[in-house]
Design a protein around this motif. Structure first.
Motif, PDB file in Angstrom:
ATOM      1  N   ALA A  71       0.807  -1.221   0.000  1.00 39.47           N
ATOM      2  CA  ALA A  71       0.000   0.000   0.000  1.00 39.47           C
ATOM      3  C   ALA A  71       0.838   1.269   0.000  1.00 39.47           C
ATOM      4  CB  ALA A  71      -0.945  -0.013   1.199  1.00 39.47           C
ATOM      5  N   ASN A  72       1.875   1.330   0.825  1.00 41.25           N
ATOM      6  CA  ASN A  72       2.683   2.553   0.908  1.00 41.25           C
ATOM      7  C   ASN A  72       3.343   2.875  -0.426  1.00 41.25           C
ATOM      8  OD1 ASN A  72       2.479   1.182   3.576  1.00 41.25           O
ATOM      9  ND2 ASN A  72       3.540   3.017   4.321  1.00 41.25           N
ATOM     10  N   THR A  73       3.902   1.863  -1.046  1.00 41.56           N
ATOM     11  CA  THR A  73       4.611   2.079  -2.307  1.00 41.56           C
ATOM     12  C   THR A  73       3.631   2.269  -3.461  1.00 41.56           C
ATOM     13  OG1 THR A  73       6.552   0.919  -1.474  1.00 41.56           O
ATOM     14  CG2 THR A  73       6.333   1.102  -3.864  1.00 41.56           C
ATOM     15  N   ASN A  74       2.494   1.605  -3.439  1.00 41.29           N
ATOM     16  CA  ASN A  74       1.456   1.870  -4.433  1.00 41.29           C
ATOM     17  C   ASN A  74       1.014   3.328  -4.359  1.00 41.29           C
ATOM     18  OD1 ASN A  74       1.454  -0.751  -5.368  1.00 41.29           O
ATOM     19  ND2 ASN A  74      -0.358  -1.380  -4.212  1.00 41.29           N
ATOM     20  N   ALA A  75       0.877   3.852  -3.143  1.00 39.57           N
ATOM     21  CA  ALA A  75       0.491   5.256  -2.974  1.00 39.57           C
ATOM     22  C   ALA A  75       1.554   6.185  -3.553  1.00 39.57           C
ATOM     23  CB  ALA A  75       0.271   5.565  -1.493  1.00 39.57           C
ATOM     24  N   LEU A  76       2.820   5.817  -3.402  1.00 41.32           N
ATOM     25  CA  LEU A  76       3.903   6.629  -3.950  1.00 41.32           C
ATOM     26  C   LEU A  76       3.861   6.653  -5.477  1.00 41.32           C
ATOM     27  CD1 LEU A  76       6.467   8.278  -3.327  1.00 41.32           C
ATOM     28  CD2 LEU A  76       7.757   6.138  -3.468  1.00 41.32           C
ATOM     29  N   VAL A  77       3.625   5.493  -6.074  1.00 39.39           N
ATOM     30  CA  VAL A  77       3.502   5.429  -7.538  1.00 39.39           C
ATOM     31  C   VAL A  77       2.329   6.296  -7.996  1.00 39.39           C
ATOM     32  CG1 VAL A  77       3.001   3.914  -9.493  1.00 39.39           C
ATOM     33  CG2 VAL A  77       4.571   3.149  -7.690  1.00 39.39           C
ATOM     34  N   LEU A  78       1.232   6.211  -7.277  1.00 36.57           N
ATOM     35  CA  LEU A  78       0.054   7.012  -7.610  1.00 36.57           C
ATOM     36  C   LEU A  78       0.383   8.499  -7.558  1.00 36.57           C
ATOM     37  CD1 LEU A  78      -3.109   6.316  -8.044  1.00 36.57           C
ATOM     38  CD2 LEU A  78      -3.340   7.364  -5.804  1.00 36.57           C
ATOM     39  N   LYS A  79       1.091   8.911  -6.526  1.00 37.63           N
ATOM     40  CA  LYS A  79       1.456  10.324  -6.397  1.00 37.63           C
ATOM     41  C   LYS A  79       2.312  10.786  -7.574  1.00 37.63           C
ATOM     42  CE  LYS A  79       4.482  13.411  -3.834  1.00 37.63           C
ATOM     43  NZ  LYS A  79       5.331  13.589  -5.045  1.00 37.63           N
ATOM     44  N   TRP A 122       3.716   2.763  13.257  1.00 34.27           N
ATOM     45  CA  TRP A 122       4.739   3.536  12.556  1.00 34.27           C
ATOM     46  C   TRP A 122       5.198   2.753  11.332  1.00 34.27           C
ATOM     47  CZ3 TRP A 122       5.645   8.320  14.480  1.00 34.27           C
ATOM     48  CH2 TRP A 122       5.506   8.567  15.848  1.00 34.27           C
ATOM     49  N   GLY A 123       5.401   3.457  10.218  1.00 32.34           N
ATOM     50  CA  GLY A 123       6.136   2.872   9.106  1.00 32.34           C
ATOM     51  C   GLY A 123       5.320   2.251   7.998  1.00 32.34           C
ATOM     52  N   ASN A 124       5.788   1.104   7.551  1.00 33.46           N
ATOM     53  CA  ASN A 124       5.265   0.432   6.365  1.00 33.46           C
ATOM     54  C   ASN A 124       4.162  -0.542   6.755  1.00 33.46           C
ATOM     55  OD1 ASN A 124       5.078  -0.334   3.695  1.00 33.46           O
ATOM     56  ND2 ASN A 124       7.028  -1.420   3.629  1.00 33.46           N
ATOM     57  N   HIS A 125       3.209  -0.752   5.853  1.00 41.21           N
ATOM     58  CA  HIS A 125       2.214  -1.805   6.061  1.00 41.21           C
ATOM     59  C   HIS A 125       2.853  -3.116   5.615  1.00 41.21           C
ATOM     60  CE1 HIS A 125      -1.503  -3.907   6.433  1.00 41.21           C
ATOM     61  NE2 HIS A 125      -1.549  -4.216   5.146  1.00 41.21           N
ATOM     62  N   SER A 126       3.733  -3.608   6.476  1.00 37.88           N
ATOM     63  CA  SER A 126       4.496  -4.820   6.185  1.00 37.88           C
ATOM     64  C   SER A 126       4.970  -5.382   7.511  1.00 37.88           C
ATOM     65  CB  SER A 126       5.707  -4.495   5.294  1.00 37.88           C
ATOM     66  OG  SER A 126       6.726  -3.869   6.055  1.00 37.88           O
ATOM     67  N   SER A 127       5.778  -6.400   7.452  1.00 34.47           N
ATOM     68  CA  SER A 127       6.272  -7.019   8.693  1.00 34.47           C
ATOM     69  C   SER A 127       7.289  -6.155   9.414  1.00 34.47           C
ATOM     70  CB  SER A 127       6.868  -8.401   8.392  1.00 34.47           C
ATOM     71  OG  SER A 127       7.955  -8.279   7.496  1.00 34.47           O
ATOM     72  N   THR A 128       7.714  -5.024   8.814  1.00 31.75           N
ATOM     73  CA  THR A 128       8.630  -4.116   9.521  1.00 31.75           C
ATOM     74  C   THR A 128       7.897  -3.002  10.254  1.00 31.75           C
ATOM     75  OG1 THR A 128       8.973  -2.519   7.725  1.00 31.75           O
ATOM     76  CG2 THR A 128      10.387  -4.485   7.748  1.00 31.75           C
ATOM     77  N   GLN A 129       6.575  -2.931  10.081  1.00 33.50           N
ATOM     78  CA  GLN A 129       5.829  -1.895  10.794  1.00 33.50           C
ATOM     79  C   GLN A 129       6.111  -1.996  12.290  1.00 33.50           C
ATOM     80  OE1 GLN A 129       1.551  -3.342  11.951  1.00 33.50           O
ATOM     81  NE2 GLN A 129       1.835  -3.718   9.761  1.00 33.50           N
ATOM     82  N   PHE A 130       5.981  -0.868  12.994  1.00 37.33           N
ATOM     83  CA  PHE A 130       6.193  -0.911  14.437  1.00 37.33           C
ATOM     84  C   PHE A 130       4.916  -0.525  15.165  1.00 37.33           C
ATOM     85  CE2 PHE A 130       7.701   1.404  18.376  1.00 37.33           C
ATOM     86  CZ  PHE A 130       7.778   0.252  19.141  1.00 37.33           C
ATOM     87  N   GLU A 256      13.207   0.038   4.801  1.00 40.04           N
ATOM     88  CA  GLU A 256      12.501  -0.839   3.882  1.00 40.04           C
ATOM     89  C   GLU A 256      11.715  -0.035   2.852  1.00 40.04           C
ATOM     90  OE1 GLU A 256       9.916  -4.813   4.378  1.00 40.04           O
ATOM     91  OE2 GLU A 256       8.868  -3.004   5.077  1.00 40.04           O
ATOM     92  N   LEU A 257      11.077   1.051   3.283  1.00 37.03           N
ATOM     93  CA  LEU A 257      10.308   1.874   2.346  1.00 37.03           C
ATOM     94  C   LEU A 257      11.203   2.521   1.301  1.00 37.03           C
ATOM     95  CD1 LEU A 257       7.692   3.441   4.770  1.00 37.03           C
ATOM     96  CD2 LEU A 257       7.204   2.064   2.743  1.00 37.03           C
ATOM     97  N   LYS A 258      12.395   2.942   1.698  1.00 38.36           N
ATOM     98  CA  LYS A 258      13.325   3.506   0.719  1.00 38.36           C
ATOM     99  C   LYS A 258      13.761   2.438  -0.278  1.00 38.36           C
ATOM    100  CE  LYS A 258      16.114   5.351   3.820  1.00 38.36           C
ATOM    101  NZ  LYS A 258      17.273   6.108   4.383  1.00 38.36           N
ATOM    102  N   GLU A 259      13.943   1.210   0.208  1.00 40.79           N
ATOM    103  CA  GLU A 259      14.306   0.107  -0.694  1.00 40.79           C
ATOM    104  C   GLU A 259      13.163  -0.201  -1.658  1.00 40.79           C
ATOM    105  OE1 GLU A 259      15.219  -2.963   2.072  1.00 40.79           O
ATOM    106  OE2 GLU A 259      17.229  -2.185   2.544  1.00 40.79           O
ATOM    107  N   GLU A 260      11.934  -0.212  -1.141  1.00 41.34           N
ATOM    108  CA  GLU A 260      10.770  -0.446  -2.007  1.00 41.34           C
ATOM    109  C   GLU A 260      10.646   0.656  -3.053  1.00 41.34           C
ATOM    110  OE1 GLU A 260       7.053  -1.110  -0.119  1.00 41.34           O
ATOM    111  OE2 GLU A 260       7.739  -2.856   1.020  1.00 41.34           O
ATOM    112  N   LYS A 261      10.913   1.891  -2.642  1.00 40.50           N
ATOM    113  CA  LYS A 261      10.847   3.016  -3.578  1.00 40.50           C
ATOM    114  C   LYS A 261      11.832   2.796  -4.714  1.00 40.50           C
ATOM    115  CE  LYS A 261      11.472   8.051  -3.760  1.00 40.50           C
ATOM    116  NZ  LYS A 261      11.729   9.284  -2.949  1.00 40.50           N
ATOM    117  N   SER A 262      13.041   2.361  -4.380  1.00 39.74           N
ATOM    118  CA  SER A 262      14.062   2.109  -5.401  1.00 39.74           C
ATOM    119  C   SER A 262      13.623   0.997  -6.352  1.00 39.74           C
ATOM    120  CB  SER A 262      15.382   1.744  -4.720  1.00 39.74           C
ATOM    121  OG  SER A 262      16.374   1.465  -5.667  1.00 39.74           O
TER     122      SER A 262
END
Length: 268
Positions: A71-79, A122-130, A256-262
C-alpha cells in the motif's frame, strides 16, 4: 435531488469521472510465499494506469485511499503519476493494523476495544511496521490509564504484541489462502470516516501519509504516523517521546520503504 446507484465498469475513465473519494482496492494480490519485489513489480503498472485516470477524470480535491498492497509504495507510484492530486490527499491504509493493535490490548486487559485508544502504527504496512504501545491508554474502573502501566509486562509489549500485529496479515493468508477482506473493508471505512468527519477529541489514529520529515522520517515516502483529523484534513501528532527501542524499529521500516521506492522506480 440525488440519484443513487452503482456503476459496475472496467473502464477507468468511467469509474473515476468526477469522483470526490477514491478507495483503491484493486491490485495484484499477495499470495503465500510471494516475494515483496514481485508484488511491487506487478502493482506498479496497475497504479500507473489508475493514477493517469484519476489525473484526468477525478474531482480536483479528490481524496484517495490506497488499500491494495504494497500500500505505501502503491500510494507513492500514484502520487508520481497523478500530480494534479495534492500529496496530502493521497493516503494508504494502516488502520487495519491500528485496529488490530487496539484489539490486542483489549483482549490482554479484558476491556472493550472501544475503551482503548492511541496505539500507533509507525512505518510500512508490512512485517517491519512498528506497533507502538508507548502512548496508548485504556479506560478502566479506575479511570483512563496507560496501557504500559496496566499490562506491566514490557517483554510482552516489545515482543509478542509487536510480532502478533506485524504478522497478522501473513497468518491470515496462511490460514485462509488469501488475504483478509472484511476486516480490511471495515478499516477502510474507519479511515475515511475519521479523515472526512474528524477524530474524537483526545484521540489519534494511524494513517499512511506522505512524510514531511516528522520524527526524523525521511521525506519522499508514504509512512504511517499517528494523526488527528479535522474538517477533512489530517495532521501528524507532534511532540511524542520516542525511546531508543522505538527509534530503531521506526528506522528499520523507513529503510525498507526507501528500498521499495528504489525497486518501484526501477519498473517505472
Amino acid at each position: 435531488m440525488f440519484c443513487l446507484g452503482v456503476v459496475a465498469t472496467s473502464n477507468e475513465a468511467e469509474a473515476f469521472q468526477g469522483v470526490n473519494v477514491a478507495i483503491l482496492i484493486g491490485g495484484s494480490p499477495r499470495k503465500d510465499g510471494m516475494e515483496r519485489k514481485d508484488l511491487i513489480g506487478k502493482n506498479v503498472a496497475i497504479y500507473k494506469s489508475q493514477a493517469s485516470a484519476l489525473q484526468q477524470h477525478a474531482a480536483p480535491n479528490c481524496k484517495v485511499l490506497v488499500v491494495a498492497n504494497p500500500a505505501n509504495t502503491n500510494a507513492l507510484v500514484l502520487k508520481e503519476f497523478a500530480p494534479a492530486i495534492p500529496a496530502r490527499n493521497i493516503t494508504c491504509l494502516t488502520r487495519l493494523d491500528h485496529n488490530r493493535a487496539l484489539g490486542q490490548f483489549a483482549e490482554k486487559l479484558n476491556v472493550h476495544v472501544g475503551d482503548v485508544k492511541n496505539a500507533i502504527i509507525w512505518g510500512n504496512h508490512s512485517s517491519t511496521q512498528f506497533p507502538d504501545a508507548s502512548h496508548a491508554t485504556a479506560l478502566t474502573d479506575r479511570g483512563e490509564r496507560p496501557v504500559r502501566e496496566l499490562v506491566a509486562d514490557e517483554k510482552w509489549l516489545r515482543e509478542e504484541f509487536v510480532r502478533t500485529v506485524q504478522q497478522r496479515g501473513a497468518a491470515m493468508i496462511k490460514a485462509r489462502k488469501q488475504s483478509s477482506s472484511l476486516s480490511a473493508a471495515s478499516a477502510a471505512c474507519d479511515h475515511m470516516r475519521d479523515w472526512i468527519l474528524g477524530t474524537p477529541k483526545g484521540t489519534w489514529v494511524s494513517m499512511g501519509v506522505y512524510s514531511d520529515g516528522s520524527y526524523g522520517v525521511p521525506e519522499g515516502v508514504f509512512y504511517s504516523f499517528p494523526v488527528t483529523c479535522e474538517k477533512g484534513e489530517w495532521s501528524v501528532v507532534q511532540g511524542l517521546q520516542i525511546d531508543d527501542f522505538a527509534r530503531s524499529k521506526m528506522e528499520a521500516s523507513a529503510t525498507e520503504l526507501k528500498e521499495e521506492k528504489s525497486i518501484a522506480y526501477g519498473f517505472l
